[in-house]
Motif scaffolding. Structure first.
Motif, mmCIF file in Angstrom:
data_model
loop_
_atom_site.group_PDB
_atom_site.id
_atom_site.type_symbol
_atom_site.label_atom_id
_atom_site.label_comp_id
_atom_site.label_asym_id
_atom_site.label_seq_id
_atom_site.Cartn_x
_atom_site.Cartn_y
_atom_site.Cartn_z
ATOM 1 N N GLY A 236 0.791 -1.227 0.000
ATOM 2 C CA GLY A 236 0.000 0.000 0.000
ATOM 3 C C GLY A 236 0.819 1.270 0.000
ATOM 4 N N CYS A 237 1.992 1.232 -0.598
ATOM 5 C CA CYS A 237 2.861 2.421 -0.561
ATOM 6 C C CYS A 237 3.100 2.916 -1.990
ATOM 7 C CB CYS A 237 4.143 2.066 0.173
ATOM 8 S SG CYS A 237 5.227 3.469 0.500
ATOM 9 N N HIS A 238 4.340 2.835 -2.450
ATOM 10 C CA HIS A 238 4.676 3.401 -3.760
ATOM 11 C C HIS A 238 3.786 2.827 -4.858
ATOM 12 C CE1 HIS A 238 7.943 5.312 -1.836
ATOM 13 N NE2 HIS A 238 8.761 4.273 -1.783
ATOM 14 N N TYR A 239 3.366 3.663 -5.740
ATOM 15 C CA TYR A 239 2.519 3.385 -6.901
ATOM 16 C C TYR A 239 1.122 2.890 -6.517
ATOM 17 C CZ TYR A 239 0.872 2.227 -11.522
ATOM 18 O OH TYR A 239 0.126 2.212 -12.673
ATOM 19 N N ASN A 240 1.066 1.867 -5.649
ATOM 20 C CA ASN A 240 -0.229 1.261 -5.332
ATOM 21 C C ASN A 240 -1.151 2.166 -4.520
ATOM 22 O OD1 ASN A 240 0.738 -0.919 -6.657
ATOM 23 N ND2 ASN A 240 0.894 -2.253 -4.875
ATOM 24 N N PHE A 241 -0.612 3.268 -4.001
ATOM 25 C CA PHE A 241 -1.467 4.180 -3.227
ATOM 26 C C PHE A 241 -2.707 4.562 -4.007
ATOM 27 C CE2 PHE A 241 1.175 6.990 -5.779
ATOM 28 C CZ PHE A 241 0.232 7.882 -6.275
ATOM 29 N N ARG A 242 -2.616 4.584 -5.325
ATOM 30 C CA ARG A 242 -3.729 5.077 -6.148
ATOM 31 C C ARG A 242 -4.964 4.181 -6.059
ATOM 32 N NH1 ARG A 242 -0.908 6.608 -10.660
ATOM 33 N NH2 ARG A 242 0.994 6.153 -9.517
ATOM 34 N N PHE A 243 -4.778 2.979 -5.523
ATOM 35 C CA PHE A 243 -5.929 2.073 -5.414
ATOM 36 C C PHE A 243 -6.553 2.100 -4.018
ATOM 37 C CE2 PHE A 243 -2.982 0.267 -8.605
ATOM 38 C CZ PHE A 243 -3.736 0.615 -9.713
ATOM 39 N N SER A 272 -16.377 25.615 -15.434
ATOM 40 C CA SER A 272 -17.689 25.169 -14.968
ATOM 41 C C SER A 272 -17.703 23.645 -14.884
ATOM 42 C CB SER A 272 -18.773 25.696 -15.931
ATOM 43 O OG SER A 272 -20.053 25.376 -15.442
ATOM 44 N N GLY A 273 -18.844 23.041 -15.156
ATOM 45 C CA GLY A 273 -18.918 21.586 -15.053
ATOM 46 C C GLY A 273 -20.310 21.078 -15.337
ATOM 47 N N PRO A 274 -20.526 19.811 -15.097
ATOM 48 C CA PRO A 274 -21.828 19.209 -15.383
ATOM 49 C C PRO A 274 -22.885 19.629 -14.363
ATOM 50 C CG PRO A 274 -20.344 17.582 -14.436
ATOM 51 C CD PRO A 274 -19.545 18.831 -14.596
ATOM 52 N N VAL A 275 -24.126 19.208 -14.646
ATOM 53 C CA VAL A 275 -25.227 19.530 -13.734
ATOM 54 C C VAL A 275 -25.723 18.305 -12.977
ATOM 55 C CG1 VAL A 275 -25.992 21.531 -15.078
ATOM 56 C CG2 VAL A 275 -26.954 19.276 -15.584
ATOM 57 N N SER A 276 -25.330 17.117 -13.430
ATOM 58 C CA SER A 276 -25.738 15.914 -12.704
ATOM 59 C C SER A 276 -24.724 14.801 -12.931
ATOM 60 C CB SER A 276 -27.138 15.456 -13.141
ATOM 61 O OG SER A 276 -27.097 14.932 -14.456
ATOM 62 N N VAL A 277 -24.802 13.806 -12.075
ATOM 63 C CA VAL A 277 -23.911 12.645 -12.195
ATOM 64 C C VAL A 277 -24.623 11.432 -11.616
ATOM 65 C CG1 VAL A 277 -22.763 13.183 -9.990
ATOM 66 C CG2 VAL A 277 -21.613 11.703 -11.637
ATOM 67 N N GLU A 278 -24.429 10.299 -12.239
ATOM 68 C CA GLU A 278 -24.925 9.042 -11.681
ATOM 69 C C GLU A 278 -23.984 7.933 -12.146
ATOM 70 O OE1 GLU A 278 -28.738 7.777 -13.318
ATOM 71 O OE2 GLU A 278 -28.491 9.285 -14.884
ATOM 72 N N GLY A 279 -23.918 6.866 -11.371
ATOM 73 C CA GLY A 279 -23.014 5.808 -11.770
ATOM 74 C C GLY A 279 -23.015 4.639 -10.821
ATOM 75 N N LYS A 280 -22.253 3.643 -11.220
ATOM 76 C CA LYS A 280 -22.139 2.441 -10.414
ATOM 77 C C LYS A 280 -20.722 1.913 -10.565
ATOM 78 C CE LYS A 280 -24.224 -2.151 -9.832
ATOM 79 N NZ LYS A 280 -24.151 -2.073 -8.371
ATOM 80 N N GLY A 281 -20.118 1.631 -9.448
ATOM 81 C CA GLY A 281 -18.783 1.045 -9.483
ATOM 82 C C GLY A 281 -18.779 -0.272 -8.748
ATOM 83 N N GLU A 282 -17.808 -1.087 -9.074
ATOM 84 C CA GLU A 282 -17.631 -2.340 -8.338
ATOM 85 C C GLU A 282 -16.433 -2.152 -7.417
ATOM 86 O OE1 GLU A 282 -17.426 -5.647 -10.996
ATOM 87 O OE2 GLU A 282 -19.281 -5.073 -12.006
ATOM 88 N N PHE A 283 -16.709 -2.156 -6.128
ATOM 89 C CA PHE A 283 -15.664 -1.890 -5.139
ATOM 90 C C PHE A 283 -15.280 -3.187 -4.431
ATOM 91 C CE2 PHE A 283 -17.888 2.082 -5.753
ATOM 92 C CZ PHE A 283 -16.881 3.036 -5.745
ATOM 93 N N PRO A 284 -13.995 -3.398 -4.187
ATOM 94 C CA PRO A 284 -13.581 -4.618 -3.480
ATOM 95 C C PRO A 284 -14.038 -4.583 -2.018
ATOM 96 C CG PRO A 284 -11.694 -3.175 -3.844
ATOM 97 C CD PRO A 284 -12.850 -2.562 -4.567
ATOM 98 N N SER A 285 -14.556 -5.699 -1.557
ATOM 99 C CA SER A 285 -15.052 -5.751 -0.183
ATOM 100 C C SER A 285 -14.023 -6.321 0.779
ATOM 101 C CB SER A 285 -16.330 -6.598 -0.131
ATOM 102 O OG SER A 285 -16.068 -7.907 -0.579
ATOM 103 N N SER A 286 -12.855 -6.678 0.274
ATOM 104 C CA SER A 286 -11.798 -7.178 1.151
ATOM 105 C C SER A 286 -10.455 -6.668 0.635
ATOM 106 C CB SER A 286 -11.803 -8.705 1.187
ATOM 107 O OG SER A 286 -11.485 -9.209 -0.091
ATOM 108 N N GLY A 287 -9.437 -6.830 1.481
ATOM 109 C CA GLY A 287 -8.104 -6.391 1.080
ATOM 110 C C GLY A 287 -7.857 -4.925 1.388
ATOM 111 N N LEU A 288 -6.651 -4.491 1.056
ATOM 112 C CA LEU A 288 -6.237 -3.116 1.351
ATOM 113 C C LEU A 288 -6.774 -2.115 0.327
ATOM 114 C CD1 LEU A 288 -4.497 -1.166 3.037
ATOM 115 C CD2 LEU A 288 -2.513 -1.894 1.690
ATOM 116 N N PHE A 289 -6.950 -2.570 -0.903
ATOM 117 C CA PHE A 289 -7.392 -1.645 -1.955
ATOM 118 C C PHE A 289 -8.903 -1.443 -1.857
ATOM 119 C CE2 PHE A 289 -3.722 -2.927 -5.011
ATOM 120 C CZ PHE A 289 -2.807 -2.491 -4.067
ATOM 121 N N THR A 290 -9.321 -0.187 -1.964
ATOM 122 C CA THR A 290 -10.731 0.136 -1.753
ATOM 123 C C THR A 290 -11.365 0.861 -2.935
ATOM 124 O OG1 THR A 290 -9.918 2.050 -0.512
ATOM 125 C CG2 THR A 290 -10.684 0.163 0.767
#
Lengths: 432, 194
Positions: A236-243, A272-290
């Protein structure tokens, strides 16, 4: 005249000013003071000497007549020593100094500009400290971890009158410029949608990670900085921090910062930017990466155009613009279209709307350090693009559609979402 | 025994109470309560209970966040609560916590061992109750923890904290990192309307 960067629009509109600016008695960075300032070397510090910094050594060390790297900084002693050797070998001397604490480098009065190449959770604090100490900053993407941090960086750049470039170098690649300009001029007719594809995660962590002893060469407390404390693990240090969500938002910010940025550019949404956002991600439920292993979100703009961002498991990152006349698909190394005529039309001169053209992202930054103009990827637009990444992340985490007020930079009627725009920092660090 | 033999009446046994209705179909005993078990997670250990709680917190309808908050506060009181468990619960409270959480979090904020997690939960909670908790902790924390606390006060923009922060800024007995934090917090608060 003060040293505040001019708006790019104003700068270009009054082209005669460009010449005048070079000769005007600006308050220049320390190394540039003097009557023939443009001939002076710009002095540079590099903060964060890992993977991302690697891409900067070539341009920085390849122009010894105009640039000089005076210091390198990293909390990993092995990395910072290797960086110093690299610099000193290029210069054939031993002048480059090493630092483990960025504050020491930022307080050197003889350094004009710093490159910030650390993990994302550090970008805002280091950039603000550097600008407070009179440095211009090149901040690697994403600009910051949170939306609140991004606004604070923009405010600091304006308050201290610093040049601040966001490290989205696609803005300085002609291919991306041409596509953005073509779309802005309705080259595709009415725009139907934008599809951004980002690569999948390239590192994984199962449930078996364990805390490890901190290596002797690493200042783990300073590596964590404002991030919540956790025990050291090499996973969970160099490079992998991004996960890990305490440090970054995975490929949403890693690659999304590049491709979503081109969508923002083509839509004219740099402030400026958008006016709305919606989405779905698959997140790991175990391990260090979130962070999400699969990304799928959509931001929608006031003109009705949606920009989709999805994980693509083969083929790498790309952005596709789809309009009533066909589509254009663009990546770093390739460009294609539904009709070859679109590619030819794209090269036609004298379009009504002309976007600024930069040939090289680092060169553009240093040109602006001298001229005090705003760079091609000024922090405001960097912040707006990073905000789009954040909107996607927050929508995927909460799993519901959110309305976004880009002027107020707040979600409409969703307290939980608004709370995710910021986070408390570990002591003694703070945005205040 | 043939098929027509009536079954013997079931012996009266102690009724097992479980949070999970599906447990009545299982002879494996009651399911562990994720709200309690999430308080016991370890760094590098199984975080599946925390994941379950996280999903429930995130998907709680806005009208029911009060109940979720109460469950999290109950989790905080779990015997044997770990450092990782505390951090996790406070991250959840940062999303749904309200003034009702302040009396539970305020003592944690004043304790150097738990102040970081408590501040993570408290910083986004608006209102005078949380403001008062931050001010009270100024009197107990020292060094880096105090500097972090002051930073949060600055981010919250509590104009009522100006006199306390000014005193800290000018106190020769305070370390430079604390005085510097007070200086920056005051500058930040000055940008907020009283």
């Amino acid at each position: 005249m003060n040293s505040s960067p001019l708006s790019r629009r104003d700068f270009l509109r009054h082209s005669a000013l460009a010449t005048a600016v070079a000769a005007a008695p600006l308050i220049l960075p320390s190394g540039l003071r003097g009557q023939n300032a443009p001939s002076k070397k710009i002095t540079v510090g590099i903060i964060g000497c890992g993977n991302i910094a690697d891409g900067h050594y070539g341009p920085l060390l390849g122009s010894p007549e105009s640039l000089k790297v005076l210091g390198v900084c990293d909390v990993d002693r092995d990395r910072v020593n290797a960086a110093a050797v690299r610099v000193n070998t290029a210069y054939e001397n031993t002048d480059c100094k090493t630092y483990s604490d960025f504050r020491e480098l930022n307080r050197r009065p003889d350094i004009d500009a710093v490159f910030i190449c650390t993990p994302d959770h550090w970008h805002a604090l280091i950039a603000i400290d550097a600008m407070r100490n009179g440095k211009d900053v090149y901040i690697e993407k994403p600009l910051t971890l949170t939306i609140a941090e991004g606004r604070a960086v923009v405010e600091a750049a304006r308050k201290y009158g610093r040049v601040a470039q966001h490290g989205t170098q696609h803005r300085s690649m002609k291919r991306f410029h041409d596509v953005a300009e073509f779309v802005r001029n309705n080259g595709l007719g009415k725009l139907d949608r934008i599809d951004c594809w980002i690569p999948p995660n390239n590192r994984f962590c199962d449930a078996t990670w364990k805390p490890e002893a901190v290596p002797a060469n690493l200042d783990w407390d300073l590596w964590l900085g404002p991030a919540p404390w956790r025990p050291y693990s090499s996973i969970g240090c160099h490079y992998n921090f991004r996960f890990i969500a305490e440090s970054a938002y995975g490929q949403v910010t890693n690659w999304g910062a590049h491709y979503l940025d081109i969508g923002q550019w083509a839509l004219g949404m740099d402030d400026s930017g958008p006016v709305s956002v919606e989405g779905k991600g698959e997140f790991p439920s175990s391990g260090l990466f979130t962070n999400a292993t699969s990304v799928n979100f959509t931001v929608r703009y006031a003109n009705g155009v949606p920009m989709h961002c999805r994980t693509r498991y083969e083929g790498g990152g790309t952005v596709r613009f789809v309009g009533e006349r066909g589509w254009l698909d663009i990546a770093r190394d390739k460009m294609s279209a539904s009709d070859p005529n679109l590619l030819r039309e794209m090269q036609a001169p004298n379009k009504p709307i002309q976007l600024e053209l930069s040939k090289n992202h680092q060169d553009n930054f240093f040109e602006c350090v001298r001229s005090r103009a705003r760079p091609i990827a000024d922090v405001e637009l960097g912040h707006r693009t990073t905000t789009v990444c954040n909107l996607g992340q927050i929508a995927m985490v909460l799993g519901r559609k959110l309305q976004w007020d880009a002027a107020k930079e707040e979600f409409v009627g969703d307290d939980a979402a608004n709370r995710l725009r910021t986070r408390a920092m570990r002591s003694p660090w703070s945005l205040a | 025994m043939n098929a027509e033999t009536p079954a013997a009446p079931a012996a009266k046994s102690k009724k097992v109470v479980s949070a999970n209705p599906a447990d009545r179909y299982s002879n494996a005993g009651p399911s562990p309560d994720p709200w309690a078990r999430c308080a016991l997670i370890e760094y590098g250990g199984d975080r599946s209970y925390a994941w379950t709680v996280r999903e429930r917190v995130i998907h709680t309808p806005a009208a029911e966040t009060g109940r979720t908050e109460q469950q999290l506060l109950k989790s905080l009181a779990t015997p044997g609560r770990t450092e990782a468990g505390l951090a996790f619960i406070c991250q959840m409270l940062a999303m749904v916590g309200s003034a009702k959480s302040v009396p539970v979090l305020a003592p944690l904020l004043q304790d150097a061992k738990t102040t970081e997690a408590a501040r993570y939960a408290l910083q986004p909670i608006t209102g005078p109750e949380a403001d008062a908790a931050f001010l009270a902790a100024l009197g107990t924390l020292t060094g880096n923890a105090k500097a972090g606390l002051i930073g949060s006060i600055g981010v919250r923009g509590d104009t009522a904290a100006k006199s306390a922060l000014t005193a800290i800024k000018d106190a020769a007995t305070e370390p430079a990192i604390v005085r510097g934090a007070a200086t920056r917090a005051l500058a930040r608060i000055a940008t907020f309307k009283a």
